[in-house]
Design a protein around this motif. Structure first.
Motif, PDB file in Angstrom:
ATOM      1  N   UNK A   1      42.834  68.931  31.721  1.00  0.00           N
ATOM      2  CA  UNK A   1      41.651  68.374  32.381  1.00  0.00           C
ATOM      3  C   UNK A   1      40.675  69.501  32.689  1.00  0.00           C
ATOM      4  N   UNK A   2      39.423  69.297  32.283  1.00  0.00           N
ATOM      5  CA  UNK A   2      38.371  70.292  32.503  1.00  0.00           C
ATOM      6  C   UNK A   2      37.306  69.739  33.446  1.00  0.00           C
ATOM      7  N   UNK A   3      36.597  70.640  34.121  1.00  0.00           N
ATOM      8  CA  UNK A   3      35.446  70.203  34.906  1.00  0.00           C
ATOM      9  C   UNK A   3      34.237  70.076  33.994  1.00  0.00           C
ATOM     10  N   UNK A   4      33.094  69.720  34.543  1.00  0.00           N
ATOM     11  CA  UNK A   4      31.920  69.458  33.712  1.00  0.00           C
ATOM     12  C   UNK A   4      31.341  70.719  33.084  1.00  0.00           C
ATOM     13  N   UNK A   5      31.819  71.889  33.508  1.00  0.00           N
ATOM     14  CA  UNK A   5      31.396  73.140  32.885  1.00  0.00           C
ATOM     15  C   UNK A   5      32.390  73.608  31.834  1.00  0.00           C
ATOM     16  N   UNK A   6      33.424  72.830  31.610  1.00  0.00           N
ATOM     17  CA  UNK A   6      34.411  73.188  30.604  1.00  0.00           C
ATOM     18  C   UNK A   6      35.474  74.150  31.092  1.00  0.00           C
ATOM     19  N   UNK A   7      35.645  74.252  32.412  1.00  0.00           N
ATOM     20  CA  UNK A   7      36.682  75.118  32.982  1.00  0.00           C
ATOM     21  C   UNK A   7      37.944  74.306  33.256  1.00  0.00           C
ATOM     22  N   UNK A   8      39.091  74.950  33.100  1.00  0.00           N
ATOM     23  CA  UNK A   8      40.357  74.254  33.309  1.00  0.00           C
ATOM     24  C   UNK A   8      40.548  73.915  34.781  1.00  0.00           C
ATOM     25  N   UNK A   9      40.804  72.640  35.055  1.00  0.00           N
ATOM     26  CA  UNK A   9      41.175  72.220  36.398  1.00  0.00           C
ATOM     27  C   UNK A   9      42.692  72.160  36.530  1.00  0.00           C
ATOM     28  N   UNK A  10      43.342  71.626  35.503  1.00  0.00           N
ATOM     29  CA  UNK A  10      44.803  71.526  35.539  1.00  0.00           C
ATOM     30  C   UNK A  10      45.323  71.151  34.157  1.00  0.00           C
ATOM     31  N   UNK A  11      46.594  71.410  33.962  1.00  0.00           N
ATOM     32  CA  UNK A  11      47.316  70.906  32.800  1.00  0.00           C
ATOM     33  C   UNK A  11      48.467  70.065  33.326  1.00  0.00           C
ATOM     34  N   UNK A  12      48.513  68.820  32.906  1.00  0.00           N
ATOM     35  CA  UNK A  12      49.621  67.937  33.262  1.00  0.00           C
ATOM     36  C   UNK A  12      50.647  67.983  32.133  1.00  0.00           C
ATOM     37  N   UNK A  13      51.781  68.624  32.346  1.00  0.00           N
ATOM     38  CA  UNK A  13      52.792  68.691  31.280  1.00  0.00           C
ATOM     39  C   UNK A  13      53.474  67.341  31.079  1.00  0.00           C
ATOM     40  N   UNK A  14      53.892  67.111  29.872  1.00  0.00           N
ATOM     41  CA  UNK A  14      54.586  65.866  29.535  1.00  0.00           C
ATOM     42  C   UNK A  14      55.814  65.674  30.423  1.00  0.00           C
ATOM     43  N   UNK A  15      56.579  66.745  30.627  1.00  0.00           N
ATOM     44  CA  UNK A  15      57.819  66.632  31.396  1.00  0.00           C
ATOM     45  C   UNK A  15      57.550  66.177  32.819  1.00  0.00           C
ATOM     46  N   UNK A  16      56.476  66.700  33.416  1.00  0.00           N
ATOM     47  CA  UNK A  16      56.146  66.307  34.788  1.00  0.00           C
ATOM     48  C   UNK A  16      55.793  64.825  34.868  1.00  0.00           C
ATOM     49  N   UNK A  17      54.967  64.351  33.923  1.00  0.00           N
ATOM     50  CA  UNK A  17      54.585  62.944  33.922  1.00  0.00           C
ATOM     51  C   UNK A  17      55.806  62.057  33.661  1.00  0.00           C
ATOM     52  N   UNK A  18      56.660  62.504  32.764  1.00  0.00           N
ATOM     53  CA  UNK A  18      57.846  61.718  32.425  1.00  0.00           C
ATOM     54  C   UNK A  18      58.781  61.606  33.624  1.00  0.00           C
ATOM     55  N   UNK A  19      58.945  62.716  34.348  1.00  0.00           N
ATOM     56  CA  UNK A  19      59.804  62.699  35.531  1.00  0.00           C
ATOM     57  C   UNK A  19      59.254  61.763  36.599  1.00  0.00           C
ATOM     58  N   UNK A  20      57.940  61.709  36.701  1.00  0.00           N
ATOM     59  CA  UNK A  20      57.330  60.923  37.774  1.00  0.00           C
ATOM     60  C   UNK A  20      57.267  59.437  37.462  1.00  0.00           C
ATOM     61  N   UNK A  21      56.874  59.104  36.220  1.00  0.00           N
ATOM     62  CA  UNK A  21      56.641  57.711  35.912  1.00  0.00           C
ATOM     63  C   UNK A  21      57.465  57.163  34.758  1.00  0.00           C
ATOM     64  N   UNK A  22      57.998  58.032  33.910  1.00  0.00           N
ATOM     65  CA  UNK A  22      58.694  57.524  32.731  1.00  0.00           C
ATOM     66  C   UNK A  22      57.768  56.651  31.933  1.00  0.00           C
ATOM     67  N   UNK A  23      58.182  55.451  31.590  1.00  0.00           N
ATOM     68  CA  UNK A  23      57.323  54.527  30.841  1.00  0.00           C
ATOM     69  C   UNK A  23      56.602  53.549  31.735  1.00  0.00           C
ATOM     70  N   UNK A  24      56.734  53.728  33.077  1.00  0.00           N
ATOM     71  CA  UNK A  24      56.144  52.759  33.992  1.00  0.00           C
ATOM     72  C   UNK A  24      54.708  53.052  34.326  1.00  0.00           C
ATOM     73  N   UNK A  25      54.207  52.331  35.327  1.00  0.00           N
ATOM     74  CA  UNK A  25      52.817  52.483  35.746  1.00  0.00           C
ATOM     75  C   UNK A  25      52.741  53.299  37.008  1.00  0.00           C
ATOM     76  N   UNK A  26      51.647  54.074  37.206  1.00  0.00           N
ATOM     77  CA  UNK A  26      51.495  54.828  38.435  1.00  0.00           C
ATOM     78  C   UNK A  26      51.248  53.891  39.606  1.00  0.00           C
TER      79      UNK A  26
END
Length: 395
Positions: free
Chosen positions: A370-395
């Motif tokens: 995810x970048x801000x409107x100037x093209x600077x990195x705000x964050x990277x959401x790794x696949x493993x983190x998202x998978x641990x949190x939600x798996x195939x479900x909804x947030x």
């Protein structure tokens, strides 16, 4: 204003158009570079046969429709003829709008039924495999090739019984136009591609851009690249290239608005690793599950933005203001004032991850940059983190 539509009993007798310098947004369709090239080639061939290049030519499109095109700069000299058709892209935002698709047709005495198609200045040269075109040849796609040949043969008639024809398509200024496309990344150098499946460009379909996204993924697959990095624009792509410097340039594709086309092609080509790079507006639309994120297709979901803001602790008054605002940027800027930038964008990135994971379950190892409107990195959401949190479900 465009010229009036030519009307008659036969609905296949469509529009006579000529490019205009400025276009208002609307619903007017246009023509592909392939269709315009075929029309120019047909006009030049007819000039070679009759001795005069017509000012108007009827051209058969790949979809079977017949369209009349205005012809410019027609001339015949000895065994050659020259014709130009100016591309009218209608209301499609295409860098080739106004391009002068030029055909030069030369008689090949004694070479009965021989038809040679060449690319001249401004038409790109293919330098990489994976495009379905001969390396070293002109970037004229298969459907336009057949359509050009069909129109030339129709105009040539009996001439081909005892002679052949060499058709050269060129585009003055095509090399400059190509710099605004994905052609250099695809290995198409020196000019634009001659494209078009139906011959028609529909408003805001940006069919040529979509096709180039698909081709870019196919080229990366042919080169056995390790992953795809899909970005929504130039700034996010530059940031992604800095974020992942170990990966070759061919891994990075500006998918623009074409989320489904990019991910479908990655799936079909067997890619497992994908990084998505985008800013708040496109990130929200991907979280909405939109296959195409263009503003003219569907508005941003302000309720989704408001719910996400509330989720990360925004006060009720701001949640109400976000729900009434027109852009995702408004939400991002207001939440930044509260120190909630990373939390807000991470929550949106999780929603986008879930949306894509539901569409392509278990298909990709997907990170979200995810970048801000100037093209600077705000964050990277790794696949493993998202998978641990939600798996195939909804947030």
């Amino acid at each position: 204003m465009p010229p009036p539509e030519r009307r008659g009993h036969d609905r296949s007798d469509e529009k006579m158009r000529k490019a205009t310098p400025r276009r208002a947004r609307g619903n007017r369709s246009g023509f592909t570079t392939g269709a315009c090239s075929a029309a120019a080639a047909r006009a030049a061939t007819l000039g070679l046969v009759s001795g005069t290049v017509p000012d108007m030519i009827e051209c058969l499109l790949p979809n079977g429709r017949r369209v009349h095109f205005v012809v410019e700069d027609g001339c015949v000299a000895a065994d050659t003829a020259h014709a130009v058709v100016v591309k009218d892209a209608g209301d499609d935002p295409d860098v080739t709008h106004g391009a002068r698709l030029t055909a030069d047709v030369r008689l090949l005495a004694g070479q009965a039924d021989c038809l040679i198609l060449k690319g001249g200045p401004g038409v790109g040269t293919v330098t990489k495999e994976g495009l379905g075109l001969e390396v070293g040849g002109p970037a004229i796609n298969p459907v336009p090739r057949r359509n050009i040949a069909d129109n030339v043969r129709a105009a040539a008639g009996d001439l081909l019984d005892h002679a052949g024809l060499e058709v050269t398509i060129s585009v003055p200024g095509g090399e400059d136009m190509a710099r605004k496309t994905l052609n250099p990344r695809l290995g198409i150098l020196g000019g634009i591609s001659i494209l078009g499946i139906s011959g028609i460009v529909h408003p805001y379909s940006t069919a040529a851009f979509r096709a180039s996204v698909v081709q870019a993924v196919q080229v990366a697959a042919a080169q056995r690249q390790p992953a795809m990095v899909f970005t929504t624009g130039g700034r996010t792509e530059k940031r992604a290239m800095r974020q992942y410097p170990e990966w070759p340039e061919a891994c990075f594709v500006q998918m623009g608005d074409f989320v489904k086309a990019a991910f479908d092609t990655a799936r079909d080509c067997g890619f497992r690793r994908v990084i998505l790079g985008c800013m708040v507006g496109k990130l929200t639309k991907i979280a909405q599950g939109l296959p195409v994120t263009h503003a003219w297709r569907q508005a941003i979901d302000r309720d989704l933005l408001a719910e996400t803001a509330a989720e990360v602790g925004a006060p009720a008054s701001l949640v109400t203001a976000i729900r009434a605002a027109e852009t995702g940027r408004f939400a991002a800027e207001k939440l930044a004032e509260l120190g909630l930038t990373v939390d807000f964008h991470r929550a949106l990135a999780l929603r986008a991850w879930v949306s894509l994971n539901q569409r392509y379950p278990g298909r990709f190892e997907l990170d979200v940059l995810v970048c801000d409107t100037e093209g600077r990195t705000l964050l990277v959401l790794p696949h493993a983190e998202a998978l641990d949190r939600f798996g195939g479900g909804r947030p």
